[in-house]
Design a protein around this motif. Structure first.
Motif, PDB file in Angstrom:
ATOM      1  N   TRP A  84       0.849  -1.197   0.000  1.00  0.00           N
ATOM      2  CA  TRP A  84       0.000   0.000   0.000  1.00  0.00           C
ATOM      3  C   TRP A  84       0.889   1.253   0.000  1.00  0.00           C
ATOM      4  O   TRP A  84       0.643   2.210  -0.725  1.00  0.00           O
ATOM      5  CB  TRP A  84      -0.950  -0.016   1.207  1.00  0.00           C
ATOM      6  N   MET A  85       1.945   1.216   0.836  1.00  0.00           N
ATOM      7  CA  MET A  85       2.866   2.361   0.944  1.00  0.00           C
ATOM      8  C   MET A  85       3.593   2.635  -0.369  1.00  0.00           C
ATOM      9  O   MET A  85       3.862   3.780  -0.699  1.00  0.00           O
ATOM     10  CB  MET A  85       3.949   2.040   1.970  1.00  0.00           C
ATOM     11  N   GLN A  87       2.803   2.717  -3.340  1.00  0.00           N
ATOM     12  CA  GLN A  87       2.175   3.597  -4.326  1.00  0.00           C
ATOM     13  C   GLN A  87       2.512   5.074  -4.086  1.00  0.00           C
ATOM     14  O   GLN A  87       2.309   5.902  -4.952  1.00  0.00           O
ATOM     15  CB  GLN A  87       0.652   3.397  -4.340  1.00  0.00           C
ATOM     16  N   TYR A  88       3.040   5.376  -2.874  1.00  0.00           N
ATOM     17  CA  TYR A  88       3.397   6.766  -2.578  1.00  0.00           C
ATOM     18  C   TYR A  88       4.893   7.026  -2.716  1.00  0.00           C
ATOM     19  O   TYR A  88       5.349   8.128  -2.495  1.00  0.00           O
ATOM     20  CB  TYR A  88       2.913   7.150  -1.170  1.00  0.00           C
ATOM     21  N   PHE A  91       6.200  10.002  -4.524  1.00  0.00           N
ATOM     22  CA  PHE A  91       6.062  11.301  -3.870  1.00  0.00           C
ATOM     23  C   PHE A  91       7.239  11.631  -2.985  1.00  0.00           C
ATOM     24  O   PHE A  91       7.766  12.716  -3.034  1.00  0.00           O
ATOM     25  CB  PHE A  91       4.762  11.359  -3.059  1.00  0.00           C
ATOM     26  N   TRP A  92       7.646  10.662  -2.153  1.00  0.00           N
ATOM     27  CA  TRP A  92       8.764  11.023  -1.289  1.00  0.00           C
ATOM     28  C   TRP A  92      10.071  11.056  -2.062  1.00  0.00           C
ATOM     29  O   TRP A  92      10.929  11.870  -1.767  1.00  0.00           O
ATOM     30  CB  TRP A  92       8.819  10.201  -0.014  1.00  0.00           C
ATOM     31  N   SER A  95      10.158  14.449  -3.597  1.00  0.00           N
ATOM     32  CA  SER A  95      10.370  15.541  -2.648  1.00  0.00           C
ATOM     33  C   SER A  95      11.810  15.515  -2.142  1.00  0.00           C
ATOM     34  O   SER A  95      12.392  16.550  -1.863  1.00  0.00           O
ATOM     35  CB  SER A  95       9.356  15.513  -1.515  1.00  0.00           C
ATOM     36  N   PHE A  96      12.418  14.314  -2.033  1.00  0.00           N
ATOM     37  CA  PHE A  96      13.807  14.266  -1.598  1.00  0.00           C
ATOM     38  C   PHE A  96      14.754  14.686  -2.717  1.00  0.00           C
ATOM     39  O   PHE A  96      15.800  15.251  -2.450  1.00  0.00           O
ATOM     40  CB  PHE A  96      14.152  12.902  -0.995  1.00  0.00           C
TER      41      PHE A  96
ATOM     42  N   LEU B  21      -5.879  10.370   1.218  1.00  0.00           N
ATOM     43  CA  LEU B  21      -4.478  10.425   0.763  1.00  0.00           C
ATOM     44  C   LEU B  21      -4.385  10.060  -0.715  1.00  0.00           C
ATOM     45  O   LEU B  21      -3.644  10.690  -1.473  1.00  0.00           O
ATOM     46  CB  LEU B  21      -3.601   9.478   1.591  1.00  0.00           C
ATOM     47  N   ALA B  22      -5.167   9.054  -1.121  1.00  0.00           N
ATOM     48  CA  ALA B  22      -5.169   8.639  -2.536  1.00  0.00           C
ATOM     49  C   ALA B  22      -5.655   9.791  -3.412  1.00  0.00           C
ATOM     50  O   ALA B  22      -5.118  10.031  -4.496  1.00  0.00           O
ATOM     51  CB  ALA B  22      -6.051   7.412  -2.718  1.00  0.00           C
ATOM     52  N   LEU B  24      -5.294  12.972  -2.712  1.00  0.00           N
ATOM     53  CA  LEU B  24      -4.230  13.978  -2.728  1.00  0.00           C
ATOM     54  C   LEU B  24      -3.039  13.540  -3.581  1.00  0.00           C
ATOM     55  O   LEU B  24      -2.259  14.383  -4.043  1.00  0.00           O
ATOM     56  CB  LEU B  24      -3.782  14.309  -1.302  1.00  0.00           C
ATOM     57  N   ALA B  25      -2.917  12.241  -3.784  1.00  0.00           N
ATOM     58  CA  ALA B  25      -1.858  11.749  -4.683  1.00  0.00           C
ATOM     59  C   ALA B  25      -2.136  12.188  -6.120  1.00  0.00           C
ATOM     60  O   ALA B  25      -1.241  12.239  -6.951  1.00  0.00           O
ATOM     61  CB  ALA B  25      -1.752  10.235  -4.598  1.00  0.00           C
ATOM     62  N   GLN B  26      -3.398  12.530  -6.416  1.00  0.00           N
ATOM     63  CA  GLN B  26      -3.771  13.025  -7.750  1.00  0.00           C
ATOM     64  C   GLN B  26      -3.493  14.522  -7.882  1.00  0.00           C
ATOM     65  O   GLN B  26      -3.509  15.057  -8.987  1.00  0.00           O
ATOM     66  CB  GLN B  26      -5.273  12.813  -8.029  1.00  0.00           C
ATOM     67  N   LEU B  73      -0.153  16.398  -0.106  1.00  0.00           N
ATOM     68  CA  LEU B  73       0.573  15.302   0.542  1.00  0.00           C
ATOM     69  C   LEU B  73       1.908  15.801   1.073  1.00  0.00           C
ATOM     70  O   LEU B  73       2.562  16.628   0.455  1.00  0.00           O
ATOM     71  CB  LEU B  73       0.884  14.199  -0.482  1.00  0.00           C
ATOM     72  N   PRO B  75       5.064  13.745   2.034  1.00  0.00           N
ATOM     73  CA  PRO B  75       5.407  12.316   1.982  1.00  0.00           C
ATOM     74  C   PRO B  75       6.452  11.839   2.983  1.00  0.00           C
ATOM     75  O   PRO B  75       6.682  10.650   3.094  1.00  0.00           O
ATOM     76  CB  PRO B  75       5.906  12.137   0.549  1.00  0.00           C
ATOM     77  N   GLU B  76       7.084  12.753   3.735  1.00  0.00           N
ATOM     78  CA  GLU B  76       8.180  12.326   4.615  1.00  0.00           C
ATOM     79  C   GLU B  76       7.751  11.277   5.636  1.00  0.00           C
ATOM     80  O   GLU B  76       8.473  10.307   5.883  1.00  0.00           O
ATOM     81  CB  GLU B  76       8.795  13.535   5.346  1.00  0.00           C
ATOM     82  N   LEU B  78       5.285   9.151   5.472  1.00  0.00           N
ATOM     83  CA  LEU B  78       5.040   7.887   4.772  1.00  0.00           C
ATOM     84  C   LEU B  78       6.357   7.175   4.476  1.00  0.00           C
ATOM     85  O   LEU B  78       6.455   5.959   4.571  1.00  0.00           O
ATOM     86  CB  LEU B  78       4.315   8.130   3.453  1.00  0.00           C
TER      87      LEU B  78
END
Lengths: 121, 121
Positions: A84-85, A87-88, A91-92, A95-96, B21-22, B24-26, B73, B75-76, B78
């Protein structure tokens, strides 16, 4: 009745339960072994309850082993949560990457400034 | 006050919050956009509370954008949770390897049996 993923995350939302999982990652252990490191801070019934939360969430299982019932990790639920994680991840990572870029700019600016100051002295 | 990892997992232990969250991923969304798909099942204050749980857990942040305050989001948190999970990867990979091996054995046995039966007919 919460869904499986919610039960997994709820079970993980406690440092004592996460420490018990870390102990089980080293190998099978009885409930009393799992409770032992926390007996100075918590009662035995409270610790037994933590083990039960992990069991109900499907993160551990008790094996029948003659007279004893050692617990062991049951990694399937953790796998689903990790998936589940995943899929994100984009994003991180993004951002990194941005942070990394920012730090490079700052470092480059500092170096340029340092050289300028060195030239002035 | 629970630790950060516990707050992250607790915030994730709810299907409505995971759906937010899903969303916001969009892309960025206002609180009312986040609440909208659930208004037939939940009250607006209950949904606003879910957004607040995500915000307090550091999973989302509200941006100042002129008069509006869209959420996005963050993401840190997560990432930290995913990294905690990663230490258990070896366990589920091992257990799925074992399952894979078992399935191969069963399939091979079935094939052998099938050939045997075909020979008999």
């Amino acid at each position: 009745m919460p869904d499986q993923l919610s039960r997994t995350f709820a079970a993980l939302a406690d440092p004592t339960r996460r420490a018990m999982l870390a102990r089980l990652a080293q190998g099978k252990a009885n409930v009393s072994d799992l409770a032992e490191p926390f007996l100075d801070k918590m009662s035995r019934p409270a610790l037994t309850k933590h083990v039960k939360v992990l069991e109900k969430a499907g993160l551990i299982r008790k094996k029948r082993d003659a007279q004893r019932r050692p617990c062991e990790l049951k990694p399937e639920a953790l796998k689903d949560a990790a998936e589940w994680m995943e899929q994100y991840r984009a994003f991180w990572e993004e951002s990194f990457d941005r942070l990394d870029e920012y730090l490079k700019t700052v470092t480059a600016e500092k170096k340029a400034k340092g050289k300028k100051n060195a030239g002035q002295s």
